[in-house]
Scaffold this active site. Structure first.
Site, short mmCIF file in Angstrom:
data_model
loop_
_atom_site.label_atom_id
_atom_site.label_comp_id
_atom_site.label_asym_id
_atom_site.label_seq_id
_atom_site.Cartn_x
_atom_site.Cartn_y
_atom_site.Cartn_z
N GLU A 263 0.83 -1.21 0.00
CA GLU A 263 0.00 0.00 0.00
C GLU A 263 0.87 1.26 0.00
O GLU A 263 0.53 2.27 -0.62
CB GLU A 263 -0.94 0.00 1.21
CG GLU A 263 -2.00 -1.08 1.19
CD GLU A 263 -2.93 -0.94 -0.01
OE1 GLU A 263 -3.34 0.20 -0.32
OE2 GLU A 263 -3.22 -1.97 -0.65
N TRP A 266 1.86 1.89 -3.39
CA TRP A 266 0.79 2.46 -4.22
C TRP A 266 0.94 3.98 -4.28
O TRP A 266 0.69 4.60 -5.32
CB TRP A 266 -0.57 2.07 -3.66
CG TRP A 266 -1.73 2.65 -4.41
CD1 TRP A 266 -2.45 3.76 -4.07
CD2 TRP A 266 -2.31 2.17 -5.63
NE1 TRP A 266 -3.44 4.00 -4.99
CE2 TRP A 266 -3.38 3.04 -5.97
CE3 TRP A 266 -2.03 1.09 -6.47
CZ2 TRP A 266 -4.16 2.87 -7.10
CZ3 TRP A 266 -2.82 0.92 -7.61
CH2 TRP A 266 -3.87 1.79 -7.92
N ASN A 332 -10.77 3.42 4.39
CA ASN A 332 -10.43 3.18 2.99
C ASN A 332 -11.43 2.28 2.28
O ASN A 332 -11.81 2.54 1.13
CB ASN A 332 -9.02 2.57 2.88
CG ASN A 332 -8.60 2.37 1.44
OD1 ASN A 332 -8.48 3.33 0.70
ND2 ASN A 332 -8.38 1.13 1.04
N TRP A 350 -17.07 10.99 -12.01
CA TRP A 350 -16.11 10.78 -10.92
C TRP A 350 -15.43 12.07 -10.50
O TRP A 350 -15.03 12.21 -9.34
CB TRP A 350 -15.06 9.74 -11.34
CG TRP A 350 -14.17 10.15 -12.49
CD1 TRP A 350 -14.36 9.87 -13.81
CD2 TRP A 350 -12.95 10.89 -12.42
NE1 TRP A 350 -13.35 10.40 -14.58
CE2 TRP A 350 -12.45 11.02 -13.74
CE3 TRP A 350 -12.22 11.45 -11.37
CZ2 TRP A 350 -11.27 11.70 -14.05
CZ3 TRP A 350 -11.04 12.13 -11.67
CH2 TRP A 350 -10.57 12.25 -12.99
N TRP A 373 -9.84 7.54 -7.66
CA TRP A 373 -11.15 7.77 -8.26
C TRP A 373 -11.24 7.13 -9.63
O TRP A 373 -12.24 6.51 -9.99
CB TRP A 373 -11.47 9.26 -8.32
CG TRP A 373 -12.12 9.76 -7.07
CD1 TRP A 373 -11.53 10.37 -6.01
CD2 TRP A 373 -13.51 9.64 -6.74
NE1 TRP A 373 -12.46 10.65 -5.02
CE2 TRP A 373 -13.67 10.22 -5.45
CE3 TRP A 373 -14.62 9.12 -7.38
CZ2 TRP A 373 -14.92 10.28 -4.81
CZ3 TRP A 373 -15.87 9.18 -6.75
CH2 TRP A 373 -16.00 9.75 -5.48
#
Length: 456
Positions: A263, A266, A332, A350, A373
């Site tokens: 993560e 990311w 999250n 979005w 998004w």
């Protein structure tokens, strides 16, 4: 006497493992400046929740610098012009700063380099995004491949402690008062629930210390909104109160840490995306979605307003949106569910959701916000297919969100776990709780039809 250096702070508000601080402090006397520039980022000027965090983070940084006799100079206006001006005022021969990957900061760095001797250092990512390359020298556009390549270059350099001595410049320099910037809300003060946060480098360190003891549970606990199973590092990382290298070296090698390190990577990937696609915050990663039939008009606007207020009739979505408004943060897993609901069930662009998150999240980050998004929307270069539609009711039950819903949707607090995820379906929704804006089956069918129309 050695010539002064100027430190330019932005989203890097710390002294430890801060290469610009270390370099400037080792070279001679130091002055430090932060410029509040509400125009440089254009549409991505920091939102209300971030402004609250910024106030407290700057106060903490100023206090830390003051212990060394270094005042934090505050200026408001054009960042490039003000930094160059302060450099002249203190007689700085160099300006030291960390390199940032947001497009507006990259442009500002190029402009400032024409006015002063600018020395840029790394430290906002695990490694510079352009150093993660394919075998042919290209840039990665898919996270899994990016992660494999990044992992081979880990660990990052070991983090350095804050300098024990930083000499300040002797010449006094004019500075704004932080209180005069009016970063804190007053009429009304919507930040009362923000007391769950402790902005600043010390608060970030305490958050890291607490998480280290629970990282082995992260992979399972992160999906359960009713417990605190996530790290909550995101605002500290966004404002640079904690470096990615500090996090990596504290967690690497610990049982269960690998999912969290992924993560953390990311975040590097999103930095990579905006480095190669600077307008990703407003432009679809897949051009085909430029013609998608998003809903518009009064009814669409009414549905959007209901979503922002946590009045959709879907308990887990409403709990998330109310938590966001109250605390500047949302779990999250629930962020994904709420985003999917806006895009797929309500068929709203979005970018409308991205704007709302940008203004209300304390951790609103250009790369993370845009990439996440577009991942949910299916419009991104690396994203979920549009046809993969999250079912809010079953997601709520699957991840045991009953306690979370009771905490943030008090009108449902008296319902049992068996019915709280779908009180309307169970026929026991209290009259003060709104009816669903659209049924799940109906919403899913409408979304798939719109996607088919776009493709056809």
């Amino acid at each position: 006497m050695t010539d002064p250096r100027l430190l330019w702070f932005r989203q890097d508000l710390r002294l430890a493992d801060q290469a610009a601080v270390a370099a400037a402090a080792s070279a001679g006397p130091v002055a430090a400046v932060y410029v509040l520039d509400d125009k440089v980022a254009g549409d991505w000027a920091i939102g209300g929740a971030q402004r609250w965090w910024l106030h407290h983070s700057l106060a903490a940084l100023a206090k830390a610098l003051d212990k060394h006799g270094v005042p934090l100079i505050l200026r408001r206006g054009d960042a490039v012009a003000e930094v160059a001006k302060v450099a002249r005022e203190v007689g700085a021969v160099e300006v030291h700063a960390l390199h940032h990957y947001e497009p507006w900061w990259q442009a500002a760095e190029e402009a400032l380099a024409e006015k002063v001797f600018l020395v840029l250092h790394q430290g906002t990512r695990l490694i510079p995004p352009d150093q993660v390359r394919t075998g042919t020298g290209g840039r990665y556009r898919m996270f899994t491949a990016f992660w494999r390549a990044l992992r081979q270059q880990m660990p990052p350099e070991a983090p350095r402690r804050a300098p024990t001595k930083i000499a300040g410049v002797s010449k006094p320099v004019a500075s704004d008062r932080l209180a005069d910037w009016d970063l804190l809300p007053t009429m009304p003060d919507w930040s009362k629930g923000f007391d769950v946060w402790t902005p600043g480098e010390a608060g970030a360190k305490r958050r890291l210390d607490r998480f280290v003891d629970h990282v082995e549970d992260y992979d399972e606990a992160r999906n359960l909104p009713s417990i605190e199973g996530t790290s909550r590092f995101s605002p500290h990382l966004h404002f640079g109160e904690l470096s990615p290298a500090q996090v990596w070296h504290r967690l690497d090698g610990k049982a269960g840490a690998e999912p969290f390190l992924r993560e953390l990577a990311w975040r590097d990937f999103t930095g990579n995306v905006i480095d190669i696609l600077p307008d990703y915050g407003k432009r679809n990663g897949r051009d085909a979605y430029g013609g998608f039939p998003w809903r518009r008009g009064q009814t669409a606007d009414r549905d959007f307003a209901a979503w922002t207020r946590g009045r959709t009739g879907y308990p887990i979505v409403d709990a998330g949106m109310r938590q966001l408004w109250a605390t500047g943060w949302m779990h999250n897993r629930v962020r994904m569910i709420a985003a999917s609901f806006l895009i797929k069930h309500l068929l709203l662009d979005w970018r409308r959701g991205e704007r709302w998150y940008w203004d209300t999240l304390v951790d609103a980050d250009y790369g993370n916000n845009a990439v996440n998004w577009q991942w949910v929307a299916g419009t991104g270069i690396d994203s979920n297919p549009f046809g993969r539609i999250m079912a809010p009711l079953s997601q709520s039950a699957k991840f045991d969100a009953g306690g979370y819903i009771r905490a943030w949707v008090p009108e449902l607090a008296g319902l049992s776990d068996g019915v709280i995820h779908d009180p309307h379906g169970a026929g026991c929704a209290p009259k003060e709780y709104p009816a669903p804006l659209i049924g799940h089956v109906e919403g899913r069918a409408r979304a798939l039809a719109a996607n088919a129309k776009m493709r056809g």
